[in-house]
Design an enzyme around this catalytic site. Structure first.
Site: not given
Length: 270
Positions: A121-122, A139
């Site tokens: 994520h991100d 992440g």
């Protein structure tokens, strides 16, 4: 040709598909999905809510695109996974969408993610990035443009990799990697500049030697990072390649991977 959807595929009526898209057998495409023109979605691929896929992308068998983050803090908030044009996602890759921290995971154009890669994520991945099999990004990892990542490499969360870097296979990246670096494990270190990569990219011998000189100042002169930054700013203030290094190092907040035991010699020819 017209868009072709295999009869066994499940495509939500709210999904937006561009022209000339091919959807393979047993693929699943959720409602909040946008897929650009001339994309190919392979068998058993899963395109989840929040996915935004550019034009002429190829997504191979079993890839899982835009699923929820593997983050215990994720609360089901709306977020995105964006993929640029002409990017290829090979078999069984897993690409998670963002969290409320940034709202999106971004993968650039003309990238190749080989089989079993994971993008957490991100993350932000630039253009023209090649990640070999089983690359794993935690992440919030940031990878610049024109980076090559060797297979079985893992990058710890919040770390950054600069433009034109080359990460060797079987690496564990726990510190930021400067632009143009070539790394090697055992112990993890920079062993020189990505000479072959930047030569193939059209860098002249003058540009390559300037980068080598900058690396010598930064890593081999026995001075502090602050002193090296001041020297590079003074000596190469109008050189965009060196300023790219300077700005990256100034923004490195998780430690900078260093060079150990390898000299950098100026090139004498092509």
């Amino acid at each position: 040709m017209a868009t072709i959807i295999h009869p066994t595929a499940i495509v939500d009526a709210k999904a937006i598909l561009g022209n000339d898209v091919v959807v393979g057998p047993y693929a699943v495409i959720a409602a909040d999905v946008v897929i650009g023109d001339k994309c190919e979605i392979g068998p058993h691929a899963s395109i989840c809510d929040g996915s935004r896929i550019g034009n002429q992308c190829r997504i191979f068998k079993g890839a899982n695109i835009g699923d929820v983050p593997q983050d215990l803090k994720f609360g089901g908030e709306k977020s995105l996974l964006k993929i640029g044009d002409k990017t290829t996602i090979r078999e069984f890759c897993t690409l998670n969408r963002g969290t409320k921290a940034t709202g999106e995971t971004v993968i650039g154009s003309n990238c190749l993610l080989m089989a079993y890669c994971h993008v957490g994520h991100d993350c932000i991945i630039g253009n023209n990035v090649i990640a070999a099999n089983c690359t794993n990004l935690a992440g919030h990892v940031e990878i610049g443009n024109n980076v090559n990542v060797g297979g079985m490499t893992a990058i710890v969360q919040f770390r950054k990799v600069g433009d034109y870097a080359h990460l060797s296979a079987n690496s564990l990246i726990k510190k930021d990697v400067a632009p143009f670096a070539m790394t090697a494990p055992g112990p993890m270190r920079i062993v020189g500049i990505n000479r072959i990569g930047i030569k193939r990219a059209g860098f002249s011998i003058e540009r390559r030697n300037a980068i080598k000189q900058a690396y010598r100042i930064l890593f081999r002169n026995g001075i502090t990072i602050s002193e090296a930054m001041a020297q590079l700013d003074s000596q190469f203030s109008s050189n965009p390649d060196i300023q790219l290094i300077v700005e990256f190092v100034k923004g490195a907040t998780k430690g900078l991977l260093r060079m150990r035991g390898t000299a950098i010699d100026a090139e004498t020819g092509d």
